[in-house]
Every structure is written in structure tokens, then in C-alpha cells.
Design an enzyme around this catalytic site. Structure first.
Site, PDB file in Angstrom:
ATOM      1  N   LYS A 111     -11.997  14.572 -12.622  1.00  0.00           N
ATOM      2  CA  LYS A 111     -12.339  13.414 -12.421  1.00  0.00           C
ATOM      3  C   LYS A 111     -12.328  12.872 -14.725  1.00  0.00           C
ATOM      4  O   LYS A 111     -12.350  12.223 -14.996  1.00  0.00           O
ATOM      5  CB  LYS A 111     -13.199  12.568 -11.991  1.00  0.00           C
ATOM      6  CG  LYS A 111     -13.245  11.091 -12.507  1.00  0.00           C
ATOM      7  CD  LYS A 111     -13.269   9.899 -10.868  1.00  0.00           C
ATOM      8  CE  LYS A 111     -13.648   8.495 -11.479  1.00  0.00           C
ATOM      9  NZ  LYS A 111     -12.759   8.367 -10.470  1.00  0.00           N
ATOM     10  N   LYS A 190       7.556  15.883  -2.877  1.00  0.00           N
ATOM     11  CA  LYS A 190       6.194  15.824  -2.385  1.00  0.00           C
ATOM     12  C   LYS A 190       6.331  13.618  -1.523  1.00  0.00           C
ATOM     13  O   LYS A 190       6.567  13.411  -2.838  1.00  0.00           O
ATOM     14  CB  LYS A 190       5.208  16.050  -3.056  1.00  0.00           C
ATOM     15  CG  LYS A 190       4.164  15.963  -1.389  1.00  0.00           C
ATOM     16  CD  LYS A 190       2.966  16.182  -2.427  1.00  0.00           C
ATOM     17  CE  LYS A 190       1.539  16.084  -1.095  1.00  0.00           C
ATOM     18  NZ  LYS A 190       0.453  16.177  -1.154  1.00  0.00           N
ATOM     19  N   LYS A 193       2.489   8.223  -1.995  1.00  0.00           N
ATOM     20  CA  LYS A 193       2.565   6.976  -2.483  1.00  0.00           C
ATOM     21  C   LYS A 193       2.248   6.472  -3.821  1.00  0.00           C
ATOM     22  O   LYS A 193       2.975   5.736  -4.263  1.00  0.00           O
ATOM     23  CB  LYS A 193       1.110   6.500  -2.185  1.00  0.00           C
ATOM     24  CG  LYS A 193       0.808   4.983  -1.447  1.00  0.00           C
ATOM     25  CD  LYS A 193      -0.612   4.077  -0.846  1.00  0.00           C
ATOM     26  CE  LYS A 193      -1.508   5.678  -0.539  1.00  0.00           C
ATOM     27  NZ  LYS A 193      -2.639   5.327  -0.555  1.00  0.00           N
TER      28      LYS A 193
HETATM   29  P1  AMP Z   1      -3.455  11.718   0.694  1.00  0.00           P
HETATM   30  O1  AMP Z   1      -3.599  10.264   1.552  1.00  0.00           O
HETATM   31  O2  AMP Z   1      -2.205  11.649  -0.821  1.00  0.00           O
HETATM   32  O3  AMP Z   1      -4.040  12.321   0.384  1.00  0.00           O
HETATM   33  O4  AMP Z   1      -2.671  12.562   1.932  1.00  0.00           O
HETATM   34  C1  AMP Z   1      -3.693  12.316   3.222  1.00  0.00           C
HETATM   35  C2  AMP Z   1      -2.861  13.365   3.662  1.00  0.00           C
HETATM   36  O5  AMP Z   1      -2.040  13.604   3.970  1.00  0.00           O
HETATM   37  C3  AMP Z   1      -3.381  15.147   3.203  1.00  0.00           C
HETATM   38  O6  AMP Z   1      -4.554  15.657   3.098  1.00  0.00           O
HETATM   39  C4  AMP Z   1      -2.374  16.052   3.622  1.00  0.00           C
HETATM   40  O7  AMP Z   1      -2.669  16.617   4.274  1.00  0.00           O
HETATM   41  C5  AMP Z   1      -1.148  14.743   4.665  1.00  0.00           C
HETATM   42  N1  AMP Z   1       0.311  13.992   3.355  1.00  0.00           N
HETATM   43  C6  AMP Z   1       0.199  13.703   2.246  1.00  0.00           C
HETATM   44  N2  AMP Z   1       1.628  14.066   1.687  1.00  0.00           N
HETATM   45  C7  AMP Z   1       2.142  14.673   2.764  1.00  0.00           C
HETATM   46  C8  AMP Z   1       3.482  14.623   2.487  1.00  0.00           C
HETATM   47  N3  AMP Z   1       4.025  14.959   1.976  1.00  0.00           N
HETATM   48  N4  AMP Z   1       3.452  16.047   3.665  1.00  0.00           N
HETATM   49  C9  AMP Z   1       3.424  16.250   4.378  1.00  0.00           C
HETATM   50  N5  AMP Z   1       1.386  15.834   4.814  1.00  0.00           N
HETATM   51  C10 AMP Z   1       1.694  14.941   3.642  1.00  0.00           C
END
Ligand code: AMP
Ligand code: TRP
Length: 311
Positions: A111, A190, A193
Site C-alpha cells: 500500500k 492469469k 478481475k
Molecule cells: P483474489 O480475489 O484475486 O485475491 O482471489 C482469491 C483467491 O482465488 C486467491 O487466493 C487464489 O487462491 C484464487 N485465485 C484467484 N485467481 C486465480 C486463478 N487465475 N487461478 C487459480 N486460482 C486463483
């Protein structure tokens, strides 16, 4: 039996990467353990300041886990804010750890590195998470790799307390599922969002079709790489090999097959989700929170005795 505890931040719409990377591994593990799943609404408050949004996110996130197969007869599902012992224990830990120790937190440093001002809640975030975990004598914390440092903080908080006031807390271990592959998005990067390359987990069939049709297929070979990279999470290697061999160069047919395969996974979950009302979710959370409160109250009585505030 090993005690499992994990938490999720209620933060909006999920994609199929979240399903394979976070929901499915946690739900699979909770099936065979004595476990708890906490909706970390007070952690979400460090970033979210819109009450309507927060309320809806708490309900939606819980619904997502229920629809994805979480069994509430086995797992206590509860809301962090309904168990005030979490914030109470946070305060005690904050009186034990130093400011430089908290300054080592990646979330906090990131941050600052972005030139943003962190609120004090974000700074103290690791001690709230330590309280979440330690209140329930947790052995194992299943989390994504990004949460490793937070579980280390929990171990440190337990050790600090035990050294200062006597043996009270178990030191938990993280369980990071290293073999969960990262799902690529529609552009091959990857799925995330922030890249706007996602396939929604609970979208309609049209939403899924739209996302799959937008998968970038500029490869010159016979097989669309980006389609294949997603497809391999939905079929075994052999049947996938046969499908791609039979449809060499037919990108449209392969995308149609992927749509059907994603739909086959999602449609039963979508039906379950549609049948769950907000009132059902609130009931599940209230029942779970009452159980969590009982456990947390017993633990806090012990903690207060050790600290010296119980007269
Ligand atoms: P985020 O909201 O992006 O922090 O995602 C929440 C959780 O989802 C993360 O801690 C990852 O374990 C999983 N995650 C997010 N994006 C992916 C992806 N493209 N492939 C696999 N796991 C993902
Ligand atoms: N910080 C975690 C995340 O953002 C959520 C969380 C809060 C958590 N408390 C927890 C995870 C306790 C595991 C254990 O994903």
C-alpha cells in the site's frame, strides 16, 4: 482430529479461477475435517466503505460457497463481526507486538509503495487474522500463497502470548495447495478481475458463451492454445486429446465444446444457488455464529484469566 479454520473476504463476483484455486480446495478439505469457515467482514471493512455493498457481498460470498458444495452440517459457517471476541483478542495481541513488526506486513508495505495512505485497520489486519485463527485452537489453515505471511503472524502472536502469560494458544500451520494450477483468462494471462479476462463462476450460459467466444485465438497452429489451457481443467488429458485431434483448426467447434463443458460443471451449482434465498443465508450465518460464539467465549475466559483481567 486436526482442526481446520479458513476465512474469506467477501469481495464481489467470483470467476472460475477462484473456484479451482480457492473454493474447491477449501471445500474438499472441510469435507473430511472438523472445520470452520469465516466470512471476514471486518477485514473487508479495511477497504469497503459502502454499507449496502458490504451487506450484499457478505450474503453473496456465503451463497457462492454453499452452492459450490459446502456442507453446513459438517462445517461451522459464520460471520466474523457476530463474534466480538475476535476484536477483543486482537486488542490483546496488539499490546504484545511492536509497530516495526507490523510494518513488515506485505499488504501494508504494498500500500505504501503505491503511495497510498493505509488506514490503521489495514495496519492491524494481521492481528485480527491471528485472533480469528487462534481463538479456535486451529491446527491447519488452508489458504492461497498470498496469505502465508498472515499465518506466520498468527504463529508469532501465539508464541508471544504463551511466553508472556503462559501456555494458552496452539501454533497453527498454513496449508498451501501448491499443485493448484493458475487458471489463465481469455487472453492467456492469469485469470483476474483486474485484467478483465474472466469467465464468471455463476454467470448465465450466455455470459459463459460470451466470455469463451472472446478467448484470443491468434495462434497459427492447429490448436487454439488459450482455449486448450482453460479446457484442460474440465476434461482428462485423453478425452481432451481426442477432441482436439478430431477438430484440428476448427476453433469455433472447440470453443463450443468448452462452453458445454463449463456449463456442465456450473449449471447444477447455479441451480442450487438460485434456490438459496438471502433469508436462508442469514439463517445459516446466525446459527454458525452462535456456535462460534460459544467456542470463542470459552477460549476468551481462559485468555482473560491468563492476562490477569478476570478478577
Ligand atoms: P483474489 O480475489 O484475486 O485475491 O482471489 C482469491 C483467491 O482465488 C486467491 O487466493 C487464489 O487462491 C484464487 N485465485 C484467484 N485467481 C486465480 C486463478 N487465475 N487461478 C487459480 N486460482 C486463483
Ligand atoms: N485475509 C484472508 C484473505 O484475504 C481472509 C481471512 C481472514 C482468513 N481471516 C482469516 C483466512 C483466517 C484464513 C484464516 O483471503
Amino acid at each position: 482430529m486436526e482442526r481446520i479454520f479458513t476465512g474469506l473476504q467477501p469481495s464481489g463476483t467470483l470467476h472460475i479461477g477462484n473456484y479451482f484455486g480457492a473454493l474447491k480446495p477449501a471445500i474438499d478439505m472441510l469435507k473430511s475435517h472438523d472445520g470452520m469457515l469465516m466470512v471476514a467482514d471486518y477485514h473487508a471493512l479495511t477497504t469497503l466503505k459502502d454499507s449496502g455493498n458490504l451487506r450484499q457481498n457478505i450474503i453473496d460470498a456465503t451463497k457462492d460457497y454453499l452452492a459450490a458444495g459446502l456442507d453446513t452440517r459438517k462445517t461451522i459457517v459464520f460471520q466474523q463481526s457476530q463474534v466480538p471476541e475476535h476484536t477483543e483478542l486482537t486488542w490483546i495481541f496488539e499490546c504484545l507486538v511492536t509497530v516495526p513488526f507490523l510494518e513488515l506486513s506485505h499488504a501494508y508495505k504494498d500500500k505504501l509503495a503505491k503511495g497510498l495512505e493505509a488506514n490503521a485497520g489495514l495496519f492491524n489486519y494481521p492481528m485480527l487474522m491471528a485472533a480469528d485463527i487462534l481463538l479456535y485452537d486451529t491446527d491447519i489453515v488452508p489458504v492461497g500463497a498470498d496469505q502465508r505471511q498472515h499465518v506466520e503472524y498468527a504463529r508469532e502472536a501465539a508464541a508471544k502470548f504463551n511466553n508472556t502469560f503462559g501456555e494458552t494458544f496452539k501454533e497453527p500451520k498454513e496449508r498451501i495447495n501448491e499443485d493448484v494450477a493458475t487458471l489463465p483468462g481469455t487472453d492467456g494471462k492469469k485469470m483476474s478481475k483486474s485484467y478483465k479476462n474472466t469467465i464468471p463462476l455463476f454467470g448465465t450460459k450466455d455470459d459463459i458463451a460470451k466470455a469463451v467466444m472472446s478467448i484470443v485465438t491468434d495462434s497459427s497452429g492447429e490448436s487454439p492454445e488459450n482455449v486448450y489451457a482453460i479446457h484442460q481443467h474440465f476434461r482428462d488429458r485423453q478425452s481432451l486429446g481426442e477432441l482436439y485431434k478430431a477438430n484440428k483448426g476448427k476453433y469455433k467447434a472447440l470453443k463450443d465444446a468448452l462452453i458445454e463443458d463449463i456449463e456442465a460443471l456450473i449449471s447444477p451449482m447455479r441451480q442450487v444457488r438460485d434456490a438459496i434465498s438471502d433469508a436462508d443465508v442469514i439463517r445459516v450465518l446466525n446459527e454458525g455464529s452462535a456456535k462460534a460464539r460459544e467456542r470463542a467465549a470459552a477460549k476468551m475466559a481462559d485468555v482473560r484469566r491468563h492476562v490477569g483481567v478476570l478478577l
